[in-house]
Design a protein around this motif. Structure first.
Motif, PDB file in Angstrom:
ATOM      1  N   ASN A 153      49.024   8.874 -72.635  1.00 36.83           N
ATOM      2  CA  ASN A 153      49.462   8.403 -73.951  1.00 36.83           C
ATOM      3  C   ASN A 153      48.985   9.380 -75.030  1.00 36.83           C
ATOM      4  O   ASN A 153      48.062   9.078 -75.797  1.00 36.83           O
ATOM      5  CB  ASN A 153      48.915   7.003 -74.228  1.00 36.83           C
ATOM      6  N   PRO A 154      49.591  10.572 -75.120  1.00 37.61           N
ATOM      7  CA  PRO A 154      49.085  11.592 -76.052  1.00 37.61           C
ATOM      8  C   PRO A 154      49.235  11.214 -77.513  1.00 37.61           C
ATOM      9  O   PRO A 154      48.504  11.731 -78.347  1.00 37.61           O
ATOM     10  CB  PRO A 154      49.933  12.822 -75.699  1.00 37.61           C
TER      11      PRO A 154
ATOM     12  N   SER B 118      36.873  12.179 -77.222  1.00 32.21           N
ATOM     13  CA  SER B 118      37.603  12.176 -78.487  1.00 32.21           C
ATOM     14  C   SER B 118      38.904  12.912 -78.275  1.00 32.21           C
ATOM     15  O   SER B 118      38.908  14.082 -77.870  1.00 32.21           O
ATOM     16  CB  SER B 118      36.784  12.857 -79.589  1.00 32.21           C
ATOM     17  N   THR B 119      40.036  12.237 -78.477  1.00 32.80           N
ATOM     18  CA  THR B 119      41.336  12.845 -78.237  1.00 32.80           C
ATOM     19  C   THR B 119      42.163  12.794 -79.507  1.00 32.80           C
ATOM     20  O   THR B 119      42.454  11.715 -80.020  1.00 32.80           O
ATOM     21  CB  THR B 119      42.090  12.125 -77.107  1.00 32.80           C
ATOM     22  N   PRO B 120      42.570  13.940 -80.052  1.00 39.64           N
ATOM     23  CA  PRO B 120      43.446  13.930 -81.219  1.00 39.64           C
ATOM     24  C   PRO B 120      44.859  13.548 -80.821  1.00 39.64           C
ATOM     25  O   PRO B 120      45.273  13.724 -79.671  1.00 39.64           O
ATOM     26  CB  PRO B 120      43.386  15.383 -81.702  1.00 39.64           C
ATOM     27  N   ALA B 121      45.617  13.005 -81.767  1.00 41.15           N
ATOM     28  CA  ALA B 121      47.014  12.676 -81.505  1.00 41.15           C
ATOM     29  C   ALA B 121      47.791  13.949 -81.224  1.00 41.15           C
ATOM     30  O   ALA B 121      47.690  14.926 -81.966  1.00 41.15           O
ATOM     31  CB  ALA B 121      47.616  11.930 -82.682  1.00 41.15           C
TER      32      ALA B 121
ATOM     33  N   GLY C 113      51.881  18.714 -75.533  1.00 39.52           N
ATOM     34  CA  GLY C 113      50.958  17.687 -75.992  1.00 39.52           C
ATOM     35  C   GLY C 113      50.131  17.115 -74.857  1.00 39.52           C
ATOM     36  O   GLY C 113      48.928  16.859 -75.011  1.00 39.52           O
ATOM     37  N   THR C 114      50.779  16.905 -73.706  1.00 37.67           N
ATOM     38  CA  THR C 114      50.038  16.403 -72.540  1.00 37.67           C
ATOM     39  C   THR C 114      48.985  17.401 -72.088  1.00 37.67           C
ATOM     40  O   THR C 114      47.846  17.033 -71.788  1.00 37.67           O
ATOM     41  CB  THR C 114      51.013  16.114 -71.387  1.00 37.67           C
TER      42      THR C 114
ATOM     43  N   LYS D 287      55.818   7.635 -77.608  1.00 42.67           N
ATOM     44  CA  LYS D 287      56.206   6.924 -78.815  1.00 42.67           C
ATOM     45  C   LYS D 287      55.743   5.487 -78.790  1.00 42.67           C
ATOM     46  O   LYS D 287      55.174   5.007 -77.828  1.00 42.67           O
ATOM     47  CB  LYS D 287      57.719   7.013 -79.008  1.00 42.67           C
ATOM     48  N   ASP D 288      55.998   4.819 -79.905  1.00 48.22           N
ATOM     49  CA  ASP D 288      55.564   3.438 -80.053  1.00 48.22           C
ATOM     50  C   ASP D 288      56.050   2.598 -78.887  1.00 48.22           C
ATOM     51  O   ASP D 288      57.177   2.714 -78.443  1.00 48.22           O
ATOM     52  CB  ASP D 288      56.121   2.890 -81.379  1.00 48.22           C
TER      53      ASP D 288
END
Length: 712
Positions: free
Chosen positions: A193-194, A205-208, A215-216, A249-250
Motif C-alpha cells: 500500500n504505497p 517510517s514510509t513516505p507516501a 513507488g513500490t 488508491k483509495d
C-alpha cells in the motif's frame, strides 16, 4: 462402567473467549486485523504505538472515514459488520474484513477503547468495551460514548492483551520477538500500500509513494534496504492482456473501479499478477516472500516451494531471494472464508496459476542471463607452476621441465590421468561400481540401526504386481488416457525407467536423489508420486480395488475435523450422499446410507496412504471436484485422490503445522518410497514435461566434475 456425563450448553462468555483465541493468536495478529480496518476506512496515513511487544499497549491511529456514534454500541459485538449483508456477498467481497469478529475478539481478551470522529461530526467520541459490550471508562460513570477532542479518523487502543487468559499469555515469546512480528506485518502492508503513509517512528517510517512500480520499489528501499532494490526485477502479467492498475488508491474508489471492471471487461477466468523479485546477483540467508491475493496478505507453502525451486538452480546453496507477489483474481473464483484469521484463501485453477507464475519468474531470470551476476575470480591456482614466479627465470625453467617430465611419466603410468588431452576429445570413463551400489543412507552412520530401511548394498527394485488397464468405453476416460500419452516427455521417461535410487535427502521436504547414467538428479518425489497416482486412477477407472475402513468413520465427523461451519459441512455431506452410487461404481468409494465412509479406492497395492489426511480429502471433494461435467469430474476427483495418496504432508497441508513422524513410521515411509513408489514409477509413470521443468533438477554430471577437478 461410569454413567455418561450430561451435555450442557457452554456459557456465552466462554464461547466468545474460545472464539477470540482463534482470531487473536498474538499481538501481531491483532495488529493485522486493525491495519486492515484502517485500509478499509480509506486511510492515507497510519500511526502505530507499541509497548512491551504489544502485550501492554497496542494502539493504531488513522485518518479514515471514522465510525458513526450510533454504531458504537454494537461495534464490539460478534458478527456486526458494514461489509456483508448476505452469504452471496462473499462471492464479490472486496474489503479486508467482513465477518465482524476482530474487535469482538479483542474486547474479550483485552481492555479495548475507541476514539473516533467522522467528517460530519463536530467532536470525537470515546467508548470503552469489555466482552463485546460498552462499559464505563471509570467505575461509577455511564457506559455511553463520551464526547472528546479528536481528529477525523479512528484511534483504537488495546491494553493488557490476554490479561484474562494466562495460558495464552505465558505461551508468547519475549517482548522483543513479538515486536519483531509486529514490525514484519507493518512492513509487508506498507510495501503493498504505497499510497498509505506510515507516520515516522524510530523503526519504520514510509513516505507516501506513487501507485506505480517505482513507488513500490521506493517503499521496498525504505523498508528492506537499497541493496535489494538494485537487483529487483519487475514483471506484470495479465491473462486478458489488460494494463496494470494503480493498487494504491483509495480503498473505496478501488472497490468501485474493480466492480466496474469485473462486470464490463474481465471474465471470471481472467487474472493477473504483479511481481518484484531479485535477480541472480542478490542472495540472503532467509527468503523474504510477500504474497497478496486480492490485496490480502496470505500464505501459500505450495507457491513458495515453486518459487524456491526456480531459484535453487541459479543461487548458491543456502542462498535465498526476495519475492513480492500481488495476484488479482475475480472475486467469484476466490473463497476468502476458509481460515479464521484469513491467512489462507482457496481459488479455482490454483495449480495452473502457480505454474504460470513460476514459469514467468524463471523466464525473466533466464532473460537476465549472467550479465548481472558478479563473481570473485581466483586467477592463480595454488600449487601451479606460476606459484614460483618470484624465483629466478633459470630456476623456473628447470622447475617447468621437471613438472612436464613428471606429468608425462604419470600419463604413461596411469591411464586415468588425462590432463594433457583436451577435454573435448577425452573419452567418458564408465562410472565405478561403488557409485552404482552405495545408497545415500549407507554413507552416513545411523544412531538407531532400526531406522535403516535398506542394507548398504542396494539393487534396483522392480514392481512385481501387474496393474491392468480397465476396459472402458467412456469417451471422457479415453481422452484422459490419450492426454497422458500426449504429455509424455521422452528424456524424462528414460530417466525414470532406468534410474538408480540413491537415497532420500529430506523426508519433510520430499526430496530424493536419483542417478541415471553419469548424472545425478534431485527430484521432488511428492510431485512425481502425485502424477503417478493420478495416472493409476485413470488407468484403473471403474475397476479399482477397495481399501475397507473399520470401523467406518462418518462423513460429518471427518468434515468437522477441518471445518467448524455447519452450513459448509452440510453442503459437503449433501454433495457426496447424492452421488453415492456413482462414487461406488466409478471410484470404489463406498458410502453407507447413514453417511459412513466404508471404503476408499486402492490405487497401489503394498502402499498405504496417510489416513491423517483423510479429513482434508473429504473436505476438498465438495468444492474442488467439478461435479457438473463428466470429464472435469473424473479429472478433478483423481487429482484430489492423488493429493491424498502422496507421501509427506501433501500440497494442501495446513500452514504452520509441524509434522511429527515416529521412528517406526519414518522407517515404513522411507521403505514405501524407495521400494514401492519408485519401483512403480519405473514401470507405470508417464512423466510430463512440467516435472522436468520444476521437480527434477540435475545437480551433478561426472564428466563435468572431472573438468572442474582438473582445473583445481
Amino acid at each position: 462402567m461410569a454413567d455418561p456425563l450430561p451435555i450442557r450448553r457452554l456459557d456465552e462468555t466462554l464461547i466468545n473467549r474460545i472464539a477470540a483465541g482463534e482470531i487473536i493468536h498474538r499481538p501481531a495478529s491483532a495488529l493485522k486485523e486493525l491495519l486492515e480496518n484502517c485500509l478499509d476506512a480509506g486511510a492515507t496515513w497510519i500511526r502505530v504505538t507499541v509497548k512491551d511487544g504489544g502485550m501492554k499497549l497496542l494502539q493504531i491511529q488513522d485518518n479514515g472515514c471514522g465510525i458513526r456514534k450510533s454504531d458504537l454500541p454494537i461495534l464490539a459485538e460478534r458478527f456486526t459488520t458494514s461489509k456483508l449483508s448476505s452469504y452471496s456477498d462473499l462471492s464479490r467481497i472486496q474489503t479486508y474484513g467482513f465477518r465482524g469478529e476482530a474487535l469482538a475478539s479483542m474486547s474479550h481478551v483485552s481492555h479495548l477503547s475507541v476514539v473516533t470522529k467522522t467528517k460530519t461530526e463536530n467532536c470525537a467520541w470515546k467508548a470503552c468495551f469489555a466482552d463485546g459490550r460498552l462499559v464505563p471508562a471509570k467505575p461509577g460513570q455511564a457506559a455511553e460514548p463520551k464526547p472528546c477532542a479528536g481528529n477525523d479518523g479512528t484511534t483504537i487502543s488495546i491494553e493488557d492483551l490476554f490479561y484474562n487468559t494466562p495460558t495464552r499469555l505465558s505461551a508468547l515469546r519475549s517482548a522483543s520477538e513479538e515486536y519483531a512480528r509486529i514490525l514484519d506485518v507493518m512492513t509487508k502492508y506498507s510495501v503493498h500500500n504505497p499510497l498509505c503513509r506510515g507516520v515516522p517512528n524510530p523503526d519504520l517510517s514510509t513516505p507516501a509513494s506513487a501507485a506505480s512500480p517505482a513507488g513500490t520499489q521506493a517503499t521496498i528501499r525504505m523498508t528492506y534496504g537499497s541493496s535489494i532494490v538494485k537487483e529487483l526485477i519487475h514483471y506484470y502479467y495479465s491473462s486478458a492482456g489488460l494494463p496494470a492498475k494503480d493498487k494504491g488508491k483509495d480503498k473505496q474508489q478501488e472497490s468501485d473501479d474493480e466492480d466496474i471492471d469485473m462486470e464490463d471487461d474481465v471474465t471470471p477466468k481472467d487474472w493477473s499478477f504483479d511481481a518484484h523479485f531479485t535477480n541472480a546477483n542478490y542472495h540472503a540467508k532467509k527468503m523474504v516472500f510477500l504474497l497478496f491475493i486480492n490485496h490480502r496478505l496470505v500464505e501459500s507453502s505450495r507457491l513458495k516451494r515453486a518459487i524456491e525451486g526456480v531459484y535453487s538452480t541459479i543461487l548458491p546453496k543456502g542462498a535465498s531471494p526476495f519475492v513480492y507477489l500481488s495476484i488479482q483474481l475475480h472475486p467469484s473464483t476466490v473463497d476468502v472464508n476458509v481460515h479464521p484469521t484469513k491467512r489462507e484463501v482457496q481459488f479455482l485453477n490454483e495449480e495452473e496459476i502457480f505454474a504460470t507464475i513460476a514459469d514467468s519468474v524463471q523466464e525473466k531470470l533466464g532473460q537476465q542471463g549472467g550479465s548481472s551476476r558478479t563473481f570473485q575470480v581466483q586467477t592463480l591456482l595454488t600449487g601451479g607452476i606460476e606459484a614460483d614466479a618470484s624465483l629466478p627465470s633459470k630456476t623456473r625453467k628447470v622447475k617447468e621441465s621437471q613438472s612436464k617430465s613428471t606429468s608425462d611419466d604419470e600419463d604413461e603410468d596411469n591411464s586415468d590421468k588425462t590432463t594433457s588431452m583436451p577435454s573435448s576429445q577425452r573419452p567418458t570413463k564408465p562410472i565405478p561400481s561403488h557409485f552404482k551400489t552405495g545408497t545415500l543412507d549407507s554413507m552416513f552412520p545411523v544412531a538407531n540401526p532400526a531406522l535403516r530401511a535398506q542394507p548398504q548394498e542396494s539393487q534396483v527394485t522392480e514392481y512385481k504386481r501387474e496393474i491392468r488397464e480397465s476396459q472402458c468405453r467412456l469417451q471422457s476416460v479415453l481422452t484422459m488416457r490419450k492426454d497422458v500419452e500426449v504429455r509424455r516427455h521422452q528424456q524424462l521417461t528414460e530417466i525414470i525407467q532406468k534410474h538408480i535410487f540413491v537415497g532420500i535427502v529430506d523426508l519433510s521436504k520430499t526430496l530424493s536423489l536419483l542417478q541415471h547414467s553419469t548424472r545425478l538428479y534431485l527430484v521432488n518425489h511428492c510431485a512425481l508420486a502425485e502424477e503417478l497416482f493420478y495416472q493409476l486412477g485413470v488407468r484403473q477407472f471403474g475397476d479399482l480395488s477397495r481399501m475397507k475402513l473399520s470401523p467406518p468413520p462418518s462423513l460429518r465427523t471427518l468434515s468437522q475435523t477441518t471445518l467448524d461451519r455447519d452450513a459448509i459441512i452440510d453442503k459437503i455431506v449433501e454433495i457426496l450422499m447424492a452421488r453415492r452410487d456413482m462414487l461406488a461404481d466409478y471410484f470404489s468409494l463406498n458410502i453407507s446410507e447413514d453417511g459412513d465412509l466404508e471404503s476408499l479406492p486402492l490405487l497401489l497395492r503394498d502402499y498405504t496412504p496417510d489416513l491423517d489426511k483423510l479429513p482434508n480429502f473429504i473436505m476438498r471433494l465438495g468444492p474442488q471436484v467439478d461435479w457438473l461435467s463428466e470429464q472435469g469430474c473424473f479429472e478433478t476427483f483423481f487429482r484430489e485422490l492423488a493429493y491424498f495418496y502422496v507421501p509427506g504432508p501433501g500440497p494442501f497441508a495446513p500452514l504452520g503445522d509441524a509434522r511429527t513422524v515416529e521412528a517406526d513410521e519414518e522407517k515404513v515411509e522411507r521403505w514405501q518410497i524407495e521400494h514401492v513408489l519408485f519401483a512403480a514409477m519405473r514401470k507405470y509413470l508417464v512423466p510430463p514435461k512440467t516435472l522436468l521443468e520444476r521437480d527434477v533438477v540435475q545437480v551433478a554430471d561426472l564428466p563435468d566434475l572431472y573438468k572442474i577437478f582438473e582445473r583445481c
